[in-house]
Design an enzyme around this catalytic site. Structure first.
Site, PDB file in Angstrom:
ATOM      1  N   ASP A  49       0.814  -1.215   0.000  1.00  0.00           N
ATOM      2  CA  ASP A  49       0.000   0.000   0.000  1.00  0.00           C
ATOM      3  C   ASP A  49       0.850   1.269   0.000  1.00  0.00           C
ATOM      4  O   ASP A  49       0.566   2.219  -0.720  1.00  0.00           O
ATOM      5  CB  ASP A  49      -0.956   0.007   1.202  1.00  0.00           C
ATOM      6  CG  ASP A  49      -2.233  -0.772   0.911  1.00  0.00           C
ATOM      7  OD1 ASP A  49      -2.193  -1.647   0.020  1.00  0.00           O
ATOM      8  OD2 ASP A  49      -3.266  -0.498   1.559  1.00  0.00           O
ATOM      9  N   ASN A  92      -4.701  -2.280  -5.020  1.00  0.00           N
ATOM     10  CA  ASN A  92      -5.901  -2.420  -4.179  1.00  0.00           C
ATOM     11  C   ASN A  92      -5.732  -1.569  -2.922  1.00  0.00           C
ATOM     12  O   ASN A  92      -6.240  -1.905  -1.863  1.00  0.00           O
ATOM     13  CB  ASN A  92      -6.095  -3.897  -3.807  1.00  0.00           C
ATOM     14  CG  ASN A  92      -7.535  -4.185  -3.361  1.00  0.00           C
ATOM     15  OD1 ASN A  92      -8.421  -3.323  -3.472  1.00  0.00           O
ATOM     16  ND2 ASN A  92      -7.767  -5.373  -2.852  1.00  0.00           N
ATOM     17  N   ASP A 315     -10.965  -2.686  11.694  1.00  0.00           N
ATOM     18  CA  ASP A 315      -9.945  -3.616  11.196  1.00  0.00           C
ATOM     19  C   ASP A 315      -9.530  -4.612  12.264  1.00  0.00           C
ATOM     20  O   ASP A 315      -9.482  -5.821  12.028  1.00  0.00           O
ATOM     21  CB  ASP A 315      -8.719  -2.848  10.693  1.00  0.00           C
ATOM     22  CG  ASP A 315      -8.978  -2.235   9.323  1.00  0.00           C
ATOM     23  OD1 ASP A 315     -10.011  -2.590   8.710  1.00  0.00           O
ATOM     24  OD2 ASP A 315      -8.166  -1.411   8.878  1.00  0.00           O
ATOM     25  N   GLU A 343     -11.016  -4.984   1.332  1.00  0.00           N
ATOM     26  CA  GLU A 343     -10.238  -5.726   0.331  1.00  0.00           C
ATOM     27  C   GLU A 343     -11.068  -6.847  -0.281  1.00  0.00           C
ATOM     28  O   GLU A 343     -10.906  -7.221  -1.424  1.00  0.00           O
ATOM     29  CB  GLU A 343      -8.976  -6.291   0.977  1.00  0.00           C
ATOM     30  CG  GLU A 343      -7.840  -5.291   1.135  1.00  0.00           C
ATOM     31  CD  GLU A 343      -8.005  -4.349   2.321  1.00  0.00           C
ATOM     32  OE1 GLU A 343      -9.125  -4.261   2.883  1.00  0.00           O
ATOM     33  OE2 GLU A 343      -7.017  -3.678   2.670  1.00  0.00           O
ATOM     34  N   HIS A 386      -4.871  -9.242   3.250  1.00  0.00           N
ATOM     35  CA  HIS A 386      -3.827  -9.421   4.263  1.00  0.00           C
ATOM     36  C   HIS A 386      -4.396  -9.780   5.633  1.00  0.00           C
ATOM     37  O   HIS A 386      -3.862 -10.612   6.351  1.00  0.00           O
ATOM     38  CB  HIS A 386      -2.990  -8.150   4.358  1.00  0.00           C
ATOM     39  CG  HIS A 386      -3.794  -6.896   4.606  1.00  0.00           C
ATOM     40  ND1 HIS A 386      -3.418  -5.924   5.477  1.00  0.00           N
ATOM     41  CD2 HIS A 386      -4.988  -6.458   4.094  1.00  0.00           C
ATOM     42  CE1 HIS A 386      -4.306  -4.947   5.482  1.00  0.00           C
ATOM     43  NE2 HIS A 386      -5.269  -5.246   4.646  1.00  0.00           N
ATOM     44  N   ARG A 387      -5.503  -9.132   6.004  1.00  0.00           N
ATOM     45  CA  ARG A 387      -6.026  -9.366   7.355  1.00  0.00           C
ATOM     46  C   ARG A 387      -6.623 -10.770   7.499  1.00  0.00           C
ATOM     47  O   ARG A 387      -6.589 -11.356   8.580  1.00  0.00           O
ATOM     48  CB  ARG A 387      -7.046  -8.307   7.749  1.00  0.00           C
ATOM     49  CG  ARG A 387      -6.435  -6.940   7.789  1.00  0.00           C
ATOM     50  CD  ARG A 387      -7.061  -5.987   8.759  1.00  0.00           C
ATOM     51  NE  ARG A 387      -6.449  -4.680   8.575  1.00  0.00           N
ATOM     52  CZ  ARG A 387      -5.239  -4.355   9.020  1.00  0.00           C
ATOM     53  NH1 ARG A 387      -4.522  -5.215   9.709  1.00  0.00           N
ATOM     54  NH2 ARG A 387      -4.739  -3.163   8.774  1.00  0.00           N
ATOM     55  N   LYS A 411       0.623  -6.516   1.915  1.00  0.00           N
ATOM     56  CA  LYS A 411      -0.121  -5.259   1.825  1.00  0.00           C
ATOM     57  C   LYS A 411       0.236  -4.343   2.995  1.00  0.00           C
ATOM     58  O   LYS A 411       0.364  -3.139   2.826  1.00  0.00           O
ATOM     59  CB  LYS A 411      -1.625  -5.557   1.808  1.00  0.00           C
ATOM     60  CG  LYS A 411      -2.471  -4.363   1.467  1.00  0.00           C
ATOM     61  CD  LYS A 411      -3.894  -4.802   1.190  1.00  0.00           C
ATOM     62  CE  LYS A 411      -4.625  -3.830   0.290  1.00  0.00           C
ATOM     63  NZ  LYS A 411      -5.003  -2.599   0.950  1.00  0.00           N
TER      64      LYS A 411
END
Ligand code: DC
Length: 642
Positions: A49, A92, A315, A343, A386-387, A411
């Site tokens: 990012d 993204n 998040d 995402e 990623h999460r 990311k």
């Protein structure tokens, strides 16, 4: 597809220095670019990012220099990007796309902004509507309301007011606010609807203030930037550690004993996600905090389920969803509608993958409810998110698992899994490899029982595959056919026997023709690939002893102890002969020796995972050893490393 197989974890403890916050990094980069003067940015996050933002700024003519490590220098352009016409690809990266859209729409140039297909599915209409109210010229190049966008010079309305929705993504408001000083006018932004993710707006306001622009705020509804506001470099700025990234390590401490301490964020943080620590405390975790560190420890009696409004920690709340697998009772996470436009559709993705693990999950438009159940080894998909990858790493406390496409963590946290490995303790493996009839099966099983560990007879899996293929009429040379049989194997290893499709196997897999078949199918790469995760799924608490040909080289390369167990071919043939005779089967010593030598040759000369002694394996020649002596030797070695 790439994957990462995680063994079951036993415990977690240690200290992690966090990478820089993604949200802060990309805001600081943009404001440093818009500011007057040069800014040295320290502790910047190195990730996809931030990489997108840096690339974009360079394309726009901003002087960006990597000073080494996590330090960068940005030569501000005083609100006027030198390059007036450009096409930007932003992947993204929502934290690059939204603010750049706002800044470039007001900066007076001709720009096209694009991303990956998923970025083109993430709404941006509310931001564009706001910008248009200010006089921006924004056109949709694809679907209305979504990227890609074409921006042309704006005709800014003097001293205007803008309305922007606050209930889809706070990034719209952040983007607008950060761009307003470019206009040189006094502009008021009115937020329509409930403002979600308010802590992210607090980050925005705090960073704008560091660059000299103070936003006047009435409640969380009206924000005004007055004429004459301009960004000025603070000289040097340090990026805080990422509070969302901290959530995984705090959860590791809360599940795996702890304490796990994160350095880089704490009580004085400007990031809302530090409130994750409060949520974890509600689950029972013992939390401690200093100005710029936090730590978590597991509660004595296990974690408790919670029912939480997660609006303030969108998040980090994802981390609660997988932590819920370890809590007593049903956990409900509410007010998380924003997950649907991230995402990936994170509510749907989370529900699907938690169900794979065996959890009972209910999902709604803006909530998810999770009841833990017996967890089973599974391959987790990560949806280029990623999460998802980081959250599901926690599930390894319950079961060995596979994470597909693990590199998506780049990311925001490229070396996540290295840091994860550094603070977690995996269930240990003792890998015993060797040729057939070397006695490794007997030795491995006895070592396992002496240590209270599980036992994997990997050769049995190849034998079962050969048997099942034969039963299904699939030729042992038909690689795809045998691999399909291996994938569908319905086997259960029980105390003294194995069940295949619900039937006891007994000696059926020990006959010489199945031995030959096993050696044949074991040479097929697709079969080995298919059986890999099935073998790693045995890597459970408290530990495992695995025997085979490639335990040390391929299946468990991180084994705590590697043993190469062998004996002369003559002695091995004699042992096999005795075994067969004792079972009342007919046998010929000469034939057995020949077959054994042929099998040795096939097992060690094949191209995939050939039988060989690894450099870090200990050699145990049992030609002149009793079984007891061999078992004792392995136990002595294992004491040295456990
Ligand atoms: O150890 P065993 O004799 O039961 O193994 C049967 C066959 O399977 C043997 O020919 C080698 C193969 N095998 C393998 O290739 N890799 C393993 N890890 C275990 C066995």
């Amino acid at each position: 597809m790439e994957f990462l197989d995680l063994p079951q974890l036993l415990s977690a403890a240690g200290t992690v220095r966090l990478p820089g916050s993604k949200s802060i990094s990309n805001r600081v980069l943009l404001l440093a670019a818009l500011a007057e003067g040069e800014t040295e940015v320290c502790d910047l996050l190195a990730s996809d990012d931030t990489g997108r933002m840096i690339d974009a700024l360079r394309v726009l003519g901003v002087g960006v220099t990597h000073l080494g490590g996590e330090s960068w220098s940005i030569k501000g352009c005083g609100g006027k990007f030198p390059v007036k016409q450009a096409e930007l690809f932003l992947g993204n990266a929502g934290t690059a796309f939204r603010p750049l859209t706002a800044a470039l729409a007001l900066a007076g140039g001709d720009y096209v902004l694009k991303g990956v297909p998923r970025m083109h599915e993430r709404p941006i209409g509310d931001l564009v509507d706001g910008l248009r109210q200010l006089g921006a010229d924004v056109a949709y190049l694809g679907n209305d309301g979504f990227p890609p966008l074409h921006l042309k010079p704006a005709r800014i309305q003097p001293d205007g007011a803008v309305s922007v929705r606050g209930d889809v993504s706070s990034q719209f408001l952040t983007g607008l606010l950060m761009a307003l000083p470019i206009t040189g006018q006094t502009i008021t932004v009115n937020v329509v609807g409930e403002l979600i993710s308010r802590p992210y707006i607090e980050i925005t306001l705090a960073i704008m203030a560091r660059f000299g622009v103070v936003v006047e705020r009435e409640a969380w509804q009206r924000f005004t930037v007055v004429a004459g506001s301009r960004y000025v470099s603070p000289g040097t700025i340090h990026v805080e550690g990422d509070a969302s990234s901290a959530s995984y390590f705090l959860a590791l401490g809360a599940i795996g004993g702890g304490p796990v301490r994160v350095d880089g964020v704490g009580r004085d943080s400007i990031q809302g996600d530090v409130k994750f620590a409060d949520a974890l405390a509600k689950m029972g975790a013992e939390i401690e905090m200093g100005p710029n560190w936090m730590s978590a420890r597991a509660p004595k009696n296990g974690l408790l389920a919670v029912d939480l409004d997660c609006n303030a920690i969108p998040d980090a709340a994802m981390t609660l969803a997988t932590a819920a697998l370890f809590a007593k009772g049903t956990t409900t996470l509410r007010n998380i509608a924003s997950w649907r436009v991230k995402e990936t559709d994170r509510i749907a993705a989370m529900a699907t993958e938690l169900r794979k693990l065996g959890a009972v999950v209910e999902e709604g438009g803006d909530f998810i409810r999770i009841s833990p159940s017996t967890v089973k080894p599974s391959a987790i998909d990560t949806y280029d998110d990623h999460r998802m990858a980081m959250c599901f790493s926690l599930a390894a406390f319950a079961t060995p698992l596979r994470i597909n496409d693990p590199k998506c963590v780049a990311k925001t946290f490229p070396d996540y899994f290295e840091r994860f490995a550094a603070v977690t303790q995996a269930a240990p493996v003792i890998a015993i490899d060797g040729p057939s009839a070397s006695g490794k099966g007997t030795v491995a099983a006895r070592v396992a029982s002496a240590l209270g560990f599980g036992y994997l007879d990997s050769g049995a899996l190849y034998r079962l595959t050969a048997l099942a293929a034969q039963q299904a009429g699939v030729d042992w040379a038909d690689e795809a056919g045998v691999a399909a049989v291996a994938a569908a194997l319905d086997v259960e290893f029980l105390e003294n026997d194995i069940q295949l499709d619900g039937q006891w196997v007994g000696d059926a897999i020990r006959h010489e023709n199945i031995s030959a078949g096993a050696s044949r199918v074991a040479a097929l790469p697709a079969v080995r690939a298919t059986l890999l995760f099935r073998q790693r799924a045995f890597n459970k608490a408290p530990g495992l002893v695995g025997d085979g040909r490639d335990m040390a080289s391929v299946v468990f390369p991180h084994a705590r102890l590697k043993v190469f167990l062998t004996a002369s071919p003559e002695v091995r043939a004699q042992r096999r002969y005795k075994q067969l005779i004792e079972k009342g089967l007919s046998a010929n010593l000469g034939d057995l020796l020949l077959e054994l030598q042929q099998r040795d040759a096939r097992d060690s000369r094949r191209s995939v995972a050939p039988l060989r002694q690894e450099a870090d394996a200990k050699l145990l020649d049992t030609t002149d050893l009793t079984i007891e002596a061999a078992v004792n030797q392995v136990l002595v070695w294992s004491k040295e490393v456990m």
